[in-house]
Motif scaffolding. Structure first.
Motif, PDB file in Angstrom:
ATOM      1  N   ARG A  73       0.851  -1.193   0.000  1.00  0.00           N
ATOM      2  CA  ARG A  73       0.000   0.000   0.000  1.00  0.00           C
ATOM      3  C   ARG A  73       0.885   1.242   0.000  1.00  0.00           C
ATOM      4  NH1 ARG A  73      -5.552  -0.246   2.111  1.00  0.00           N
ATOM      5  NH2 ARG A  73      -6.401   1.677   1.304  1.00  0.00           N
ATOM      6  N   ASP A  75       0.182   5.499  -0.548  1.00  0.00           N
ATOM      7  CA  ASP A  75      -0.878   6.488  -0.697  1.00  0.00           C
ATOM      8  C   ASP A  75      -2.218   5.738  -0.619  1.00  0.00           C
ATOM      9  OD1 ASP A  75       0.876   8.675  -0.924  1.00  0.00           O
ATOM     10  OD2 ASP A  75       1.099   8.365  -3.079  1.00  0.00           O
ATOM     11  N   HIS A  76      -3.053   5.886  -1.626  1.00  0.00           N
ATOM     12  CA  HIS A  76      -4.358   5.217  -1.622  1.00  0.00           C
ATOM     13  C   HIS A  76      -4.414   4.152  -2.719  1.00  0.00           C
ATOM     14  CE1 HIS A  76      -5.781   8.043   1.297  1.00  0.00           C
ATOM     15  NE2 HIS A  76      -5.333   9.035   0.551  1.00  0.00           N
ATOM     16  N   ALA A  77      -3.283   3.529  -2.975  1.00  0.00           N
ATOM     17  CA  ALA A  77      -3.204   2.525  -4.041  1.00  0.00           C
ATOM     18  C   ALA A  77      -2.363   1.349  -3.561  1.00  0.00           C
ATOM     19  CB  ALA A  77      -2.577   3.145  -5.294  1.00  0.00           C
ATOM     20  N   HIS A  79       0.829  -0.352  -4.641  1.00  0.00           N
ATOM     21  CA  HIS A  79       1.968  -0.034  -5.494  1.00  0.00           C
ATOM     22  C   HIS A  79       2.750  -1.304  -5.791  1.00  0.00           C
ATOM     23  CE1 HIS A  79       4.876   2.688  -7.310  1.00  0.00           C
ATOM     24  NE2 HIS A  79       5.822   1.918  -6.776  1.00  0.00           N
ATOM     25  N   SER A 109      -9.210  -5.834  -0.818  1.00  0.00           N
ATOM     26  CA  SER A 109      -8.849  -4.979   0.319  1.00  0.00           C
ATOM     27  C   SER A 109      -9.516  -3.613   0.239  1.00  0.00           C
ATOM     28  CB  SER A 109      -7.327  -4.792   0.360  1.00  0.00           C
ATOM     29  OG  SER A 109      -6.696  -6.027   0.591  1.00  0.00           O
ATOM     30  N   ILE A 111      -9.036  -1.416  -2.140  1.00  0.00           N
ATOM     31  CA  ILE A 111      -8.131  -0.470  -2.794  1.00  0.00           C
ATOM     32  C   ILE A 111      -8.571  -0.339  -4.248  1.00  0.00           C
ATOM     33  CG2 ILE A 111      -5.738  -0.029  -3.459  1.00  0.00           C
ATOM     34  CD1 ILE A 111      -4.910  -1.737  -1.012  1.00  0.00           C
ATOM     35  N   HIS A 112      -8.648   0.892  -4.730  1.00  0.00           N
ATOM     36  CA  HIS A 112      -9.240   1.135  -6.043  1.00  0.00           C
ATOM     37  C   HIS A 112      -8.248   1.535  -7.134  1.00  0.00           C
ATOM     38  CE1 HIS A 112     -13.156   0.584  -4.301  1.00  0.00           C
ATOM     39  NE2 HIS A 112     -12.808   1.405  -3.330  1.00  0.00           N
ATOM     40  N   THR A 143       2.148  12.228  -6.243  1.00  0.00           N
ATOM     41  CA  THR A 143       1.935  12.375  -4.803  1.00  0.00           C
ATOM     42  C   THR A 143       3.299  12.593  -4.134  1.00  0.00           C
ATOM     43  OG1 THR A 143       2.220  10.024  -4.380  1.00  0.00           O
ATOM     44  CG2 THR A 143      -0.032  10.782  -4.920  1.00  0.00           C
ATOM     45  N   ARG A 167      -0.504   4.352 -13.381  1.00  0.00           N
ATOM     46  CA  ARG A 167      -1.620   4.093 -12.482  1.00  0.00           C
ATOM     47  C   ARG A 167      -2.737   3.409 -13.267  1.00  0.00           C
ATOM     48  NH1 ARG A 167      -3.478   6.424  -7.593  1.00  0.00           N
ATOM     49  NH2 ARG A 167      -5.740   6.332  -7.396  1.00  0.00           N
ATOM     50  N   GLU A 169      -6.814   2.490 -12.523  1.00  0.00           N
ATOM     51  CA  GLU A 169      -7.997   2.506 -11.661  1.00  0.00           C
ATOM     52  C   GLU A 169      -8.666   1.147 -11.763  1.00  0.00           C
ATOM     53  OE1 GLU A 169      -8.600   5.114  -9.685  1.00  0.00           O
ATOM     54  OE2 GLU A 169      -6.946   6.205 -10.625  1.00  0.00           O
TER      55      GLU A 169
END
Length: 171
Positions: A73, A75-77, A79, A109, A111-112, A143, A167, A169
């Motif tokens: 994990r 940030d909000h992803a 990796h 989980s 995670i988007h 980020t 990235r 989505e």
């Protein structure tokens, strides 16, 4: 080849390092000898991913790792730090299956998105990830974590002018 995908076990670490060392040799053909000569991912990092991230390996009929993905994990992803497939097994959809396993783990989980850093001009890097639905993250959209990773890549001697973040989505 239909390789089975399973979670990485702690005793797989030496085999993962061997796979990475083998896969890294391909970089010689694109002017990245330093990548080929670099020491593979440390067993300590693999242990950290096992404790706090996502790790899957593709295995042959004898349950020996022939490819792997390591992710955590950020940030909000989720990796993706590493995807490697042993040279004899390249081009058989194993990398695609490993990324799909990481994507499924992210989805489960909540995670988007998936993120990663890769080479923009290596034929089996950027184009591979683009085919899987990844898009480049423009510098303006980085980020703070991307800036830190970029700085670490520069300090490690990677040719950062050849690097990009991507990235995808996910739903």
């Amino acid at each position: 080849m239909n390789a089975a995908i399973r979670p990485v076990r702690p005793d797989d670490a030496p085999a993962l390092r061997a796979v990475e060392r083998d896969a890294g040799q391909r970089f010689r053909s694109v002017g990245l000898k330093a990548i080929a000569d670099n020491e593979p991912t440390s067993e300590a990092f693999i242990a950290a991913i096992l404790a706090h991230g996502v790790a899957f390996c593709a295995v042959d009929s004898e349950d020996a790792p022939i490819g792997f993905v390591l992710a955590g994990r950020l940030d909000h992803a989720l990796h993706i730090y590493e995807v490697s497939v042993a040279t004899p097994f390249g081009g058989q959809g194993i990398g695609r299956s490993l990324v799909a396993a990481a994507e499924q783990a992210a989805r489960e989980s909540g995670i988007h998105a998936l993120t990663l850093a890769t080479f923009r001009d290596v034929p089996w890097n950027r184009p591979f990830y683009e085919r899987l639905g990844f898009v480049e993250v423009e510098t303006i959209d980085w980020t703070p974590a991307f800036h830190l990773l970029h700085a670490a890549e520069r300090l490690s001697g990677l040719p950062i002018e050849r690097r990009l973040f991507m990235r995808k989505e996910i739903l």
